[in-house]
Enzyme design. Structure first.
Site, PDB file in Angstrom:
ATOM      1  N   LYS A 196       0.848  -1.193   0.000  1.00  0.00           N
ATOM      2  CA  LYS A 196       0.000   0.000   0.000  1.00  0.00           C
ATOM      3  C   LYS A 196       0.883   1.242   0.000  1.00  0.00           C
ATOM      4  O   LYS A 196       1.677   1.457   0.917  1.00  0.00           O
ATOM      5  CB  LYS A 196      -0.908  -0.009   1.234  1.00  0.00           C
ATOM      6  N   LYS A 249      -2.313  -1.538  -3.803  1.00  0.00           N
ATOM      7  CA  LYS A 249      -3.121  -0.334  -3.757  1.00  0.00           C
ATOM      8  C   LYS A 249      -2.247   0.898  -3.814  1.00  0.00           C
ATOM      9  O   LYS A 249      -1.288   0.956  -3.050  1.00  0.00           O
ATOM     10  CB  LYS A 249      -3.888  -0.369  -2.425  1.00  0.00           C
TER      11      LYS A 249
HETATM   12  C1  PBG Z   1      -7.439   3.842   5.356  1.00  0.00           C
HETATM   13  C2  PBG Z   1      -7.772   3.573   3.954  1.00  0.00           C
HETATM   14  C3  PBG Z   1      -7.573   4.443   2.886  1.00  0.00           C
HETATM   15  C4  PBG Z   1      -8.113   3.820   1.771  1.00  0.00           C
HETATM   16  C5  PBG Z   1      -8.591   2.583   2.158  1.00  0.00           C
HETATM   17  N1  PBG Z   1      -8.362   2.430   3.526  1.00  0.00           N
HETATM   18  C6  PBG Z   1      -7.050   5.807   2.871  1.00  0.00           C
HETATM   19  C7  PBG Z   1      -5.721   6.074   3.415  1.00  0.00           C
HETATM   20  O1  PBG Z   1      -4.901   5.184   3.652  1.00  0.00           O
HETATM   21  O2  PBG Z   1      -5.478   7.245   3.635  1.00  0.00           O
HETATM   22  C8  PBG Z   1      -8.146   4.426   0.411  1.00  0.00           C
HETATM   23  C9  PBG Z   1      -9.142   3.852  -0.507  1.00  0.00           C
HETATM   24  C10 PBG Z   1      -9.478   4.701  -1.662  1.00  0.00           C
HETATM   25  O3  PBG Z   1      -8.888   5.761  -1.924  1.00  0.00           O
HETATM   26  O4  PBG Z   1     -10.414   4.297  -2.372  1.00  0.00           O
HETATM   27  N2  PBG Z   1      -6.638   2.926   5.987  1.00  0.00           N
HETATM   28 ZN    ZN Z   2      -6.250   3.695   8.041  1.00  0.00          ZN
END
Ligand code: PBG
Ligand code: ZN
Length: 326
Positions: A196, A249
């Site tokens: 991520k 992601k």
């Molecule tokens: C939070 C989380 C995020 C997303 C999924 N879980 C945002 C972040 O890490 O700031 C992003 C998903 C998206 O943008 O569709 N843990």
């Molecule tokens: Zn989070």
């Protein structure tokens, strides 16, 4: 004319039937996972302004949305929760009657066959908006693990079929696996947000889930977009710790990473087509600058071609309809 020697690639493109026969990659509705935002309160269906077609639902309006997902043949949803109150540790995340737990119970009761994935993170539940517990401006690693383990167990108790930890603390899969096993949930799989990145493409999600960090950013725990080899290290540790699926992601700017992970690991791979990727297509389509359906289909097909088995996407309902020719 002198005889030329070349290959006629166009032979296999000569008709729709011919093209169908040699098609290499398919999108199926079985590949789709649909994200849903649930919030405390009543009679709520708030549109998320930066994500046309996406809403925040209260428990009483949630059923209609989930019925539609099931009707469309989408096999899985992932639930994100917006609690009524936030605090420093994110108590709402692991409360047995927290919003995600209640929504999970309600959805599983109504649709036992629908796979409910619980997003396991703290940022929607903490008043500082970070994914772990903090001390001053420092995001604590090990102190966050205990809270995550408790969150996962409360979600499994509520009936979640899969736990999806997204917080990027080191050791989070090990901690959650141990907590689940100890509580008797050894059969509940972990779909880890293994790879991520600290991405600007999460902007619209932070409106949808009300989880923007109140100070600093997430760069001390999420990955640097410049790094490729680091993805192998992240995937290695999550697999060692017991992950059952790997999420990558975002997806669109990281197709090379999806391919790398596909070529080096055997776990099922989930591409997370994130909020900013969705918002860009929606905005361009609303302006009449691109055609939504073919652009969405091409984008998701690209993720499958890169090696994804499943796609977590806000386009899921539309895609399921389009695949049916509707
Ligand atoms: C939070 C989380 C995020 C997303 C999924 N879980 C945002 C972040 O890490 O700031 C992003 C998903 C998206 O943008 O569709 N843990
Ligand atoms: Zn989070």
């Amino acid at each position: 004319m002198k005889e030329l020697n070349f290959r006629r690639h166009r032979r296999l493109r000569s008709s729709q039937a011919m093209r169908s026969m040699v098609k290499e990659t398919y999108l199926h509705k079985e590949d789709l996972i649909y994200p849903i935002f649930v919030m405390e309160g009543e009679n709520i269906k708030n549109p998320v302004s930066s994500m046309p077609g996406v809403f925040q639902f209260s428990l009483d309006t949630l059923n209609a949305e989930v019925d539609e997902v099931v009707e469309l043949g989408i096999p899985a949803v992932i639930l994100f929760g917006l609690p009524a109150e936030k605090d420093a540790v994110g108590t709402g995340a692991f409360h047995d009657h927290g919003i995600v737990q209640e929504a999970t119970r309600q959805v599983k009761e109504r649709h036992p066959e629908l796979i409910v994935i619980a997003d396991t993170c703290l940022c929607e539940f903490t008043d500082h908006g970070h994914c772990g517990v903090v001390e001053g401006e420092k995001i604590l690693n090990d102190a966050s693990l205990d809270v995550l383990g408790r969150t996962a167990v409360s979600q499994a108790k509520a009936g979640a079929d899969i736990i999806a930890p997204s917080n990027m603390m080191d050791g989070f899969v090990a901690a959650i696996r141990a907590a689940l096993d100890e509580a008797g949930f050894e059969d509940v799989p972990i779909m880890s947000y293994a790879v991520k990145y600290a991405s600007a493409y999460y902007g619209p999600f932070r409106e949808a889930a009300d989880g923007a960090p109140q100070f600093g950013d997430r760069k001390t725990y999420q990955m640097d977009p410049a790094n490729r080899l680091e993805a192998f290290r992240e995937a290695d540790s999550d697999i060692e710790e017991g992950a059952d699926f790997l999420i990558i992601k975002p997806a669109l700017s990281y197709l090379d990473i999806i391919r790398d992970v596909r070529n080096n690991y055997t776990l099922p791979i989930v591409a997370y087509n994130v909020s900013g990727e969705y918002a860009m297509i929606k905005a361009a389509a609303q302006n009449g600058w691109i055609e939504e359906k073919p652009v969405v289909m091409e984008t998701l097909l690209g993720m499958k071609r890169a090696g994804a088995d499943m796609i977590l996407t806000y386009h899921a309902k539309d895609v399921a309809r389009w695949l049916e020719g509707k």
